[in-house]
Scaffold this motif. Structure first.
Motif, short mmCIF file in Angstrom:
data_model
loop_
_atom_site.label_atom_id
_atom_site.label_comp_id
_atom_site.label_asym_id
_atom_site.label_seq_id
_atom_site.Cartn_x
_atom_site.Cartn_y
_atom_site.Cartn_z
N THR A 231 0.83 -1.20 0.00
CA THR A 231 0.00 0.00 0.00
C THR A 231 0.87 1.25 0.00
N GLU A 232 0.26 2.38 -0.31
CA GLU A 232 1.00 3.64 -0.29
C GLU A 232 1.47 3.96 1.13
N GLU A 233 0.65 3.63 2.13
CA GLU A 233 1.05 3.86 3.52
C GLU A 233 2.28 3.01 3.87
N GLU A 234 2.30 1.76 3.42
CA GLU A 234 3.46 0.91 3.67
C GLU A 234 4.69 1.43 2.95
N ARG A 235 4.50 1.92 1.75
CA ARG A 235 5.63 2.49 1.01
C ARG A 235 6.19 3.70 1.73
N GLU A 236 5.33 4.55 2.25
CA GLU A 236 5.78 5.72 2.99
C GLU A 236 6.51 5.31 4.28
N THR A 237 6.04 4.24 4.91
CA THR A 237 6.73 3.73 6.09
C THR A 237 8.13 3.29 5.73
N LEU A 238 8.26 2.60 4.61
CA LEU A 238 9.58 2.15 4.16
C LEU A 238 10.51 3.34 3.94
N ILE A 239 9.99 4.40 3.34
CA ILE A 239 10.81 5.59 3.10
C ILE A 239 11.18 6.27 4.42
N ASP A 240 10.24 6.30 5.37
CA ASP A 240 10.56 6.85 6.69
C ASP A 240 11.74 6.10 7.31
N LEU A 241 11.71 4.79 7.21
CA LEU A 241 12.78 3.97 7.78
C LEU A 241 14.10 4.19 7.05
N TYR A 242 14.02 4.31 5.75
CA TYR A 242 15.22 4.59 4.94
C TYR A 242 15.84 5.92 5.36
N ASP A 243 15.01 6.94 5.49
CA ASP A 243 15.51 8.26 5.89
C ASP A 243 16.08 8.24 7.30
N ALA A 244 15.47 7.46 8.17
CA ALA A 244 15.99 7.34 9.54
C ALA A 244 17.37 6.68 9.54
N GLU A 245 17.55 5.69 8.69
CA GLU A 245 18.87 5.06 8.58
C GLU A 245 19.91 6.06 8.05
N ILE A 246 19.50 6.89 7.10
CA ILE A 246 20.42 7.91 6.58
C ILE A 246 20.83 8.86 7.70
N LEU A 247 19.86 9.30 8.50
CA LEU A 247 20.16 10.22 9.60
C LEU A 247 21.09 9.56 10.63
N PHE A 248 20.86 8.29 10.92
CA PHE A 248 21.75 7.54 11.82
C PHE A 248 23.16 7.50 11.26
N ASN A 249 23.30 7.17 9.98
CA ASN A 249 24.62 7.15 9.35
C ASN A 249 25.26 8.52 9.37
N ASP A 250 24.47 9.55 9.12
CA ASP A 250 24.99 10.92 9.13
C ASP A 250 25.55 11.28 10.50
N ALA A 251 24.85 10.88 11.55
CA ALA A 251 25.32 11.16 12.91
C ALA A 251 26.66 10.46 13.17
N GLU A 252 26.79 9.23 12.70
CA GLU A 252 28.03 8.49 12.90
C GLU A 252 29.18 9.09 12.08
N ILE A 253 28.86 9.60 10.89
CA ILE A 253 29.88 10.30 10.10
C ILE A 253 30.33 11.55 10.83
N GLY A 254 29.39 12.25 11.44
CA GLY A 254 29.76 13.41 12.23
C GLY A 254 30.69 13.04 13.37
N ARG A 255 30.40 11.93 14.04
CA ARG A 255 31.26 11.47 15.14
C ARG A 255 32.64 11.07 14.65
N LEU A 256 32.69 10.39 13.50
CA LEU A 256 33.97 9.99 12.96
C LEU A 256 34.80 11.19 12.54
#
Length: 448
Positions: A231-256
């Motif tokens: 569903t479109e709602e499930e697709r949006e959930t997937l994108i939310d999770l993808y973006d959250a992973e990007i933000l997590f990686n970004d934070a770790e890059i900042g720490r490195l």
């Protein structure tokens, strides 16, 4: 420049990066670093998959050269080898098993972590089943049961990758044990690759509720196995999770980077991705190896005296010669890319197109991308031609209407195939990796 840092992020799509215009604040640290450097806004992977892209990023060749992606040929030079031969201390840290020692990427490193494990009891059991039971009804039942557990229950049935905070810790430890000697450090993060299992605090930056690991794994399996029912709602959930992973990686890059700046006064930093991702835009999840939605990636270089933005066409095979050139080291003869230093310092840029290719069950696919035109020849005989200024989503196939452009680009692919043939290395063979490695690759969505 005698301190060089290469950061790569698996599956990071350019369109989800802040400085590329994304509306969500997914990459605050990356954006700040990019603002202090040269941003190459038309950078493209040579194909939209790790095993086809990293020959460019680490050995400066297109995917099918030197015997193809099965293993790094002895005739190729991993960029770490060039730095090592120049007397640099070298460290590489990642957990994508297609970049492991099994595939030849361990050459030239003083320290190399690829997470390739000793076989666990479970993996030994899988090996026993495969060797002794494959082809029997029992093996089919075991495999279906294994898949069913993940698909229906969302149980994490195996390790996918090492998380970003662990990879950062390992890289910082390498830095802490170093001195003033010339150093090349490569760090590759896997978290942005599905399955998306971001920490809760990063999910809550983009949604009101937290998606459990179990729910995320089930959703990922649904996207792979029955994309037509997502569903479109499930697709949006997937994108939310993808973006959250990007933000997590970004934070770790900042720490490195903070740790790097504590240790190094001046250094060159290059950041890119091996490929992007897409979310059912073409009716399926993953794949799309030849389309821009999968191959358009972020790329910037900072630490030299430039803060410009360049829309010239760049291929990821241009990364290794750029790193070596910035360190005033020569590029090996096998390298096919060009140093971006020339583009930045003088506007001199020889690249007119980006070639790529990948294999599937039907054979070999080829692609050539120019600033305005894209031509794809698929292994099953299909051909697609796109005029990108009017059709950036690559929907209007002009292969029948523009025979002139089709013929011109077909000639370029013929030349490319000839270059591939000239570098042919029959000694390259796919390694016989253990069952645990194969299973982890398969759980990441790779055919292995």
């Amino acid at each position: 420049m005698d301190k060089v840092l290469l950061l790569t992020i698996d599956s990071l799509r350019a369109g989800h990066v802040g400085y590329h215009g994304y509306e969500r604040d997914t990459t605050p640290n990356i954006d700040a670093l990019a603002a202090d450097g040269s941003r190459f806004t038309s950078a493209f992977a040579h194909a939209g998959s790790t095993k086809y892209s990293f020959p460019g990023i680490l050995t400066s060749v297109t995917p099918l050269s030197y015997g193809g992606y099965d293993r790094v040929s002895e005739r190729q030079t991993v960029v770490s080898e060039a730095f090592d031969e120049a007397g640099y201390r070298t460290g590489g840290f990642h957990s994508n098993l297609f970049l492991s020692a099994d595939f030849g990427y361990d050459r030239g490193w003083d320290e190399f972590f690829d997470s390739s494990p000793d076989e666990s009891f479970l993996s030994k059991a899988r090996r026993f089943a495969k060797v002794n039971l494959e082809g029997t009804p029992v093996f089919s039942v075991l495999q279906r049961g294994y898949d069913f557990i993940e698909s229906s229950s969302g149980v994490n049935v195996g390790s996918y990758h090492v998380p970003a905070d662990d990879i950062t810790d390992r890289a910082i430890d390498f830095l802490d044990r170093g001195g003033d000697e010339p150093t090349f450090l490569w760090v590759h993060y896997m978290d942005v690759h599905h399955p998306f299992l971001p920490p809760e605090e990063y999910q809550l930056e983009f949604r009101d509720d937290v998606v459990s690991d179990q729910e995320s794994i089930k959703l990922r399996r649904k996207c792979i196995e029955e994309p037509e029912n997502v569903t479109e709602e499930e697709r949006e959930t997937l994108i939310d999770l993808y973006d959250a992973e990007i933000l997590f990686n970004d934070a770790e890059i900042g720490r490195l980077v903070e740790a790097v700046e504590d240790e190094w006064d001046d250094y060159l930093l290059a950041l890119t991705s091996d490929h992007g991702d897409h979310f059912l835009e073409r009716g399926y999840f993953g794949g799309a190896d030849g389309y821009d939605i999968k191959t358009h990636v972020p790329l910037f270089v900072s630490g030299w005296d430039d803060e410009g933005s360049y829309d010239d066409l760049v291929g990821l095979s241009d990364v290794p010669p750029t790193l070596l050139d910035a360190a005033d080291l020569p590029a090996p003869d096998s390298y096919q890319g060009h140093s971006l230093r020339g583009l930045v310092e003088s506007g001199d840029w020889p690249r007119e197109e980006v070639f790529g290719g990948w294999n599937d069950e039907d054979g070999t696919n080829y692609v050539v991308r120019e600033p305005d035109w894209k031509f794809i020849q698929f292994s099953d005989g299909r051909e697609e031609l796109y005029y990108l200024p009017d059709d950036p989503d690559e929907r209007d196939n002009l292969v029948d209407e523009r025979a002139d452009e089709r013929s011109r680009l077909d000639g370029k692919l013929d030349d490319h195939r000839s270059r591939i043939q000239r570098t042919s290395d029959e000694g390259v063979a796919r390694p016989d990796v253990n069952e645990d490695v194969k299973e982890r690759l398969r759980r990441l969505g790779y055919d292995e």
